[in-house]
Scaffold this motif. Structure first.
Motif, PDB file in Angstrom:
ATOM      1  N   GLU A 197      53.261  44.051  34.135  1.00  0.00           N
ATOM      2  CA  GLU A 197      52.428  42.882  34.407  1.00  0.00           C
ATOM      3  C   GLU A 197      52.139  42.085  33.144  1.00  0.00           C
ATOM      4  O   GLU A 197      52.341  42.558  32.032  1.00  0.00           O
ATOM      5  N   GLY A 198      51.639  40.867  33.353  1.00  0.00           N
ATOM      6  CA  GLY A 198      51.215  40.022  32.247  1.00  0.00           C
ATOM      7  C   GLY A 198      49.762  40.255  31.928  1.00  0.00           C
ATOM      8  O   GLY A 198      49.020  40.860  32.712  1.00  0.00           O
ATOM      9  N   ASP A 199      49.331  39.745  30.780  1.00  0.00           N
ATOM     10  CA  ASP A 199      47.947  39.965  30.373  1.00  0.00           C
ATOM     11  C   ASP A 199      46.953  39.248  31.284  1.00  0.00           C
ATOM     12  O   ASP A 199      45.792  39.643  31.362  1.00  0.00           O
ATOM     13  N   ALA A 200      47.395  38.213  31.999  1.00  0.00           N
ATOM     14  CA  ALA A 200      46.492  37.559  32.950  1.00  0.00           C
ATOM     15  C   ALA A 200      46.156  38.517  34.090  1.00  0.00           C
ATOM     16  O   ALA A 200      44.989  38.708  34.444  1.00  0.00           O
ATOM     17  N   GLY A 201      47.179  39.150  34.647  1.00  0.00           N
ATOM     18  CA  GLY A 201      46.976  40.083  35.762  1.00  0.00           C
ATOM     19  C   GLY A 201      46.167  41.305  35.379  1.00  0.00           C
ATOM     20  O   GLY A 201      45.309  41.768  36.139  1.00  0.00           O
ATOM     21  N   THR A 202      46.435  41.845  34.181  1.00  0.00           N
ATOM     22  CA  THR A 202      45.681  43.034  33.762  1.00  0.00           C
ATOM     23  C   THR A 202      44.234  42.670  33.460  1.00  0.00           C
ATOM     24  O   THR A 202      43.327  43.458  33.681  1.00  0.00           O
ATOM     25  N   GLY A 203      44.025  41.439  32.988  1.00  0.00           N
ATOM     26  CA  GLY A 203      42.653  40.966  32.780  1.00  0.00           C
ATOM     27  C   GLY A 203      41.898  40.879  34.093  1.00  0.00           C
ATOM     28  O   GLY A 203      40.718  41.231  34.176  1.00  0.00           O
ATOM     29  N   MET A 204      42.571  40.431  35.142  1.00  0.00           N
ATOM     30  CA  MET A 204      41.940  40.371  36.472  1.00  0.00           C
ATOM     31  C   MET A 204      41.580  41.771  36.955  1.00  0.00           C
ATOM     32  O   MET A 204      40.491  41.991  37.491  1.00  0.00           O
ATOM     33  N   ALA A 205      42.505  42.716  36.773  1.00  0.00           N
ATOM     34  CA  ALA A 205      42.233  44.089  37.211  1.00  0.00           C
ATOM     35  C   ALA A 205      41.089  44.704  36.408  1.00  0.00           C
ATOM     36  O   ALA A 205      40.204  45.358  36.973  1.00  0.00           O
ATOM     37  N   ALA A 206      41.079  44.468  35.103  1.00  0.00           N
ATOM     38  CA  ALA A 206      40.075  45.074  34.224  1.00  0.00           C
ATOM     39  C   ALA A 206      38.674  44.509  34.440  1.00  0.00           C
ATOM     40  O   ALA A 206      37.685  45.121  34.039  1.00  0.00           O
ATOM     41  N   THR A 207      38.594  43.342  35.063  1.00  0.00           N
ATOM     42  CA  THR A 207      37.283  42.739  35.315  1.00  0.00           C
ATOM     43  C   THR A 207      36.935  42.708  36.803  1.00  0.00           C
ATOM     44  O   THR A 207      35.967  42.075  37.200  1.00  0.00           O
ATOM     45  N   ASN A 208      37.733  43.405  37.613  1.00  0.00           N
ATOM     46  CA  ASN A 208      37.517  43.418  39.054  1.00  0.00           C
ATOM     47  C   ASN A 208      37.412  42.002  39.617  1.00  0.00           C
ATOM     48  O   ASN A 208      36.528  41.693  40.422  1.00  0.00           O
ATOM     49  N   SER A 209      38.315  41.134  39.179  1.00  0.00           N
ATOM     50  CA  SER A 209      38.292  39.760  39.677  1.00  0.00           C
ATOM     51  C   SER A 209      39.638  39.382  40.291  1.00  0.00           C
ATOM     52  O   SER A 209      40.269  38.419  39.904  1.00  0.00           O
ATOM     53  N   VAL A 210      40.071  40.198  41.268  1.00  0.00           N
ATOM     54  CA  VAL A 210      41.292  39.893  42.023  1.00  0.00           C
ATOM     55  C   VAL A 210      40.953  39.389  43.429  1.00  0.00           C
ATOM     56  O   VAL A 210      41.832  38.978  44.172  1.00  0.00           O
ATOM     57  N   ARG A 211      39.661  39.414  43.779  1.00  0.00           N
ATOM     58  CA  ARG A 211      39.226  38.967  45.095  1.00  0.00           C
ATOM     59  C   ARG A 211      38.995  37.454  45.080  1.00  0.00           C
ATOM     60  O   ARG A 211      38.653  36.888  44.039  1.00  0.00           O
ATOM     61  N   VAL A 212      39.172  36.796  46.227  1.00  0.00           N
ATOM     62  CA  VAL A 212      38.960  35.350  46.350  1.00  0.00           C
ATOM     63  C   VAL A 212      37.540  34.985  45.889  1.00  0.00           C
ATOM     64  O   VAL A 212      36.589  35.721  46.133  1.00  0.00           O
ATOM     65  N   ARG A 213      37.423  33.845  45.186  1.00  0.00           N
ATOM     66  CA  ARG A 213      36.163  33.284  44.644  1.00  0.00           C
ATOM     67  C   ARG A 213      35.618  34.061  43.449  1.00  0.00           C
ATOM     68  O   ARG A 213      34.481  33.840  43.039  1.00  0.00           O
ATOM     69  N   GLY A 220      40.516  36.107  23.323  1.00  0.00           N
ATOM     70  CA  GLY A 220      40.949  36.811  22.122  1.00  0.00           C
ATOM     71  C   GLY A 220      41.647  35.804  21.229  1.00  0.00           C
ATOM     72  O   GLY A 220      41.100  34.750  20.924  1.00  0.00           O
ATOM     73  N   THR A 221      42.899  36.090  20.815  1.00  0.00           N
ATOM     74  CA  THR A 221      43.656  35.133  20.001  1.00  0.00           C
ATOM     75  C   THR A 221      43.858  33.832  20.786  1.00  0.00           C
ATOM     76  O   THR A 221      43.727  32.739  20.249  1.00  0.00           O
ATOM     77  N   SER A 222      44.205  33.978  22.058  1.00  0.00           N
ATOM     78  CA  SER A 222      44.231  32.827  22.965  1.00  0.00           C
ATOM     79  C   SER A 222      43.096  33.039  23.969  1.00  0.00           C
ATOM     80  O   SER A 222      42.473  34.094  23.994  1.00  0.00           O
ATOM     81  N   VAL A 223      42.833  32.028  24.778  1.00  0.00           N
ATOM     82  CA  VAL A 223      41.803  32.185  25.804  1.00  0.00           C
ATOM     83  C   VAL A 223      42.325  31.606  27.110  1.00  0.00           C
ATOM     84  O   VAL A 223      42.996  30.571  27.111  1.00  0.00           O
ATOM     85  N   PHE A 224      42.093  32.329  28.203  1.00  0.00           N
ATOM     86  CA  PHE A 224      42.427  31.737  29.488  1.00  0.00           C
ATOM     87  C   PHE A 224      41.391  32.129  30.533  1.00  0.00           C
ATOM     88  O   PHE A 224      40.764  33.183  30.450  1.00  0.00           O
ATOM     89  N   ALA A 225      41.204  31.208  31.460  1.00  0.00           N
ATOM     90  CA  ALA A 225      40.286  31.432  32.578  1.00  0.00           C
ATOM     91  C   ALA A 225      41.099  31.417  33.852  1.00  0.00           C
ATOM     92  O   ALA A 225      42.046  30.636  33.988  1.00  0.00           O
ATOM     93  N   MET A 226      40.730  32.299  34.784  1.00  0.00           N
ATOM     94  CA  MET A 226      41.435  32.369  36.061  1.00  0.00           C
ATOM     95  C   MET A 226      40.441  32.450  37.196  1.00  0.00           C
ATOM     96  O   MET A 226      39.465  33.203  37.113  1.00  0.00           O
ATOM     97  N   VAL A 227      40.692  31.676  38.248  1.00  0.00           N
ATOM     98  CA  VAL A 227      39.860  31.718  39.442  1.00  0.00           C
ATOM     99  C   VAL A 227      40.777  31.957  40.637  1.00  0.00           C
ATOM    100  O   VAL A 227      41.784  31.246  40.804  1.00  0.00           O
ATOM    101  N   ASP A 261      53.039  38.502  36.401  1.00  0.00           N
ATOM    102  CA  ASP A 261      53.830  38.144  35.223  1.00  0.00           C
ATOM    103  C   ASP A 261      54.958  37.187  35.618  1.00  0.00           C
ATOM    104  O   ASP A 261      55.259  36.218  34.913  1.00  0.00           O
ATOM    105  N   ALA A 262      55.572  37.451  36.785  1.00  0.00           N
ATOM    106  CA  ALA A 262      56.649  36.580  37.279  1.00  0.00           C
ATOM    107  C   ALA A 262      56.149  35.153  37.479  1.00  0.00           C
ATOM    108  O   ALA A 262      56.871  34.184  37.224  1.00  0.00           O
ATOM    109  N   SER A 263      54.888  35.014  37.897  1.00  0.00           N
ATOM    110  CA  SER A 263      54.336  33.682  38.177  1.00  0.00           C
ATOM    111  C   SER A 263      54.152  32.859  36.905  1.00  0.00           C
ATOM    112  O   SER A 263      53.823  31.675  36.981  1.00  0.00           O
ATOM    113  N   GLY A 264      54.389  33.450  35.735  1.00  0.00           N
ATOM    114  CA  GLY A 264      54.399  32.710  34.480  1.00  0.00           C
ATOM    115  C   GLY A 264      55.800  32.439  33.972  1.00  0.00           C
ATOM    116  O   GLY A 264      55.985  31.957  32.862  1.00  0.00           O
TER     117      GLY A 264
END
Length: 531
Positions: free
Chosen positions: A256-272, A279-286, A180-183
């Motif tokens: 945390e921010g919704d970006a971080g919780t989205g990463m946790a909820a999809t098990n996508s905190v690992r590199v690659r 939803g109302t907005s959309v964001f992609a994170m790699v 969240d801080a990184s935003g």
């Protein structure tokens, strides 16, 4: 059920509450991290004097109603009063501007991420830092308020996000999770803390104004996932549960921010790994294995809840226009005296889209409720456009609106995947767009030309993600990393559905996006003439 009941009574649970754009959701998980109860509260941001905002009253009445709804669900399912949980966490939409004076009074109404009013500040800070500072970031809002010579700036004692604000009021701690801080301001990926060099540049920039604060003094303390972030105070417990049943003393994880919780909820905190929250907005994170070659104004640099570097494409608009059209069909059905189940209606219309032409038959939709800085727009005007000879039928109409929900995302992701050649093994999708099985998933796979997986728990979203981060703080082994914890204790053996892109759909989406880019002057004309 008796096992779950005794688990709840013993406080061997974790609770996550997330403030989304249109809904506040609570998810209670058991010892195996699977959801056992939930609650929610619908809310809407309001446009007040040209500013997208939520009032403090909206925040607290919404939170209390959401918690009450959860407590009712627990009582109904397990015949037990909810008096405690093992760990607690709060998350919310990132970015925006919440500022308070020394007495803890709010200085100006909450300016949410949705506002595109900081163009000059974002541009100047991007040049100063040589790092992309998007308009919605807290740092850009702060500097724009300085440029605007707003009277309140001299009185700022604390600046935070929505999640940071709620956490502060419930625990007394002025802290924030690193994601969240990184935003708010740039993070140094080596120290996993504020980038000191950039903070010093900011202080130097505003020094002539003579404010009584240095920027780091008014920012929250940064914490990474797994660290303790305080406990629920007596006052906080009453704020959350006015009935007085909820006990104080519950450990709380970093907000945390919704970006971080989205990463946790999809098990996508690992590199690659990567994920798309739609939803109302959309964001992609790699999650990156190496730094990007260039600074791109379309790409935000944020972090995972553990502090690893993430490239993010954030778009202000996703499903709002799509939902508005679905509501038109609901009104049409009701005008004929038909009672409509919204899930059936969404499912029927979304599946109809799959029958459409891969390029939507020449139809064009712009879903801009708000501005889209990725393609250079400060304001939005939702539009639907077609040629006289376009194939205008229901399937193509729905397909065009589904394509439109991801059109700006594709523009940004093409920079990441094609220009920067970022490696990503798989994208995980979550959020409302993926509720109708296979539809949003196939369209995202076509847009990104990458395999897309949706987990069975995708509908749980960020509230489940923050519950997992609370659980991780409370239950991890001494040196257990977040990605290892999620692999072993949450997602082991969990099935998801993976969909590879259909080459015909990829080609069709590419045709659609080229048409979108060429016809953006239509949107420009609309923003200039429709006032």
């Amino acid at each position: 059920m008796s096992d779950v009941k005794s688990m709840i009574e013993a406080g061997k649970t974790s609770l996550g509450i997330e403030f989304g754009s249109t809904r506040i959701k609570a998810v209670l998980v058991g010892e195996d991290n699977a959801p056992i109860a939930s609650g929610s509260h619908e809310w809407e941001n309001r446009l007040d004097n040209g500013v997208w905002t939520y009032t403090l009253e909206d925040i607290w009445t919404g939170l209390q109603d959401c918690y009450r709804d959860l407590a009712v669900d627990v009582k109904k399912q397990y015949d037990v009063e909810l008096t405690t949980v093992g760990a607690l966490g709060f998350s919310a939409m990132m970015h925006g501007y919440m500022v308070f004076d020394k007495a803890g009074e709010q200085l100006v109404p909450f300016r949410t991420w949705r506002n595109t009013m900081t163009e000059q500040a974002a541009k100047e800070l991007t040049e100063l830092f040589r790092f992309n500072m998007p308009q919605r970031w807290s740092g850009a809002h702060l500097y724009q308020a300085i440029l605007n010579k707003e009277e309140h700036v001299k009185d700022i004692d604390f600046i935070t996000t929505l999640a940071g604000y709620v956490h502060w009021k419930l625990t007394g701690e002025k802290v924030l999770g690193v994601g969240d801080a990184s935003g708010m301001f740039p993070i140094d990926s080596t120290t996993r803390n504020w980038n000191k060099e950039m903070l010093a540049k900011f202080d130097e920039l505003v020094a002539p104004k003579g404010y009584p604060w240095k920027v780091e003094d008014i920012l929250p303390k940064v914490l990474v996932a797994g660290e303790k972030a305080g406990t629920l105070t007596e006052e906080g417990a009453k704020l959350l549960d006015p009935t007085g049943k909820l006990q104080a003393g519950i450990p709380v994880c970093p907000p945390e921010g919704d970006a971080g919780t989205g990463m946790a909820a999809t098990n996508s905190v690992r590199v690659r790994t990567g994920n798309v929250s739609a939803g109302t907005s959309v964001f992609a994170m790699v999650v990156l294995e190496k730094a990007l070659e260039k600074v791109h104004e379309e790409i935000d640099m944020v972090t995972t809840p553990a502090g690893d570097a993430v490239a993010m494409v954030h778009c202000n608009n996703c499903t709002s226009d799509l939902n508005a059209w679905v509501n038109i069909f609901k009104e049409f059905a009701e005008a004929f005296g038909m009672k409509v189940d919204m899930n059936d209606l969404f499912g029927t219309l979304y599946n109809k889209a799959l029958e459409g032409d891969a390029d939507c038959g020449g139809l064009m939709s712009y879903n801009f409720f708000a501005g889209e800085p990725v393609v250079g727009f400060d304001e939005g005007r939702p539009l639907f456009v077609r040629m006289p000879d376009s194939k205008f039928n229901l399937a193509n109409f729905m397909r065009a609106n589904l394509y439109a929900s991801l059109e700006v995302l594709k523009v940004g992701m093409d920079i990441l995947l094609k220009e920067e050649k970022v490696a990503v093994d798989e994208i995980l999708g979550h959020g409302g767009l993926f509720k109708t099985k296979g539809v949003g998933q196939s369209i995202l796979a076509a847009a990104l030309d990458t395999p897309v997986s949706v987990m069975e728990t995708a509908g749980e979203g960020g509230a489940w993600g923050i519950a997992l981060l609370a659980s991780y703080m409370n239950n991890k082994a001494e040196d257990e990393a977040l990605d290892d914890y999620l692999d072993a204790k949450v997602f082991a053996g969990q099935k998801g559905t993976k969909m590879n892109p259909d080459p015909k759909d990829v080609e069709g989406y590419n045709t659609f996006i080229e048409r979108f880019k060429k016809t953006l002057p239509i949107m420009k004309a609309a923003t200039e003439t429709m006032k």
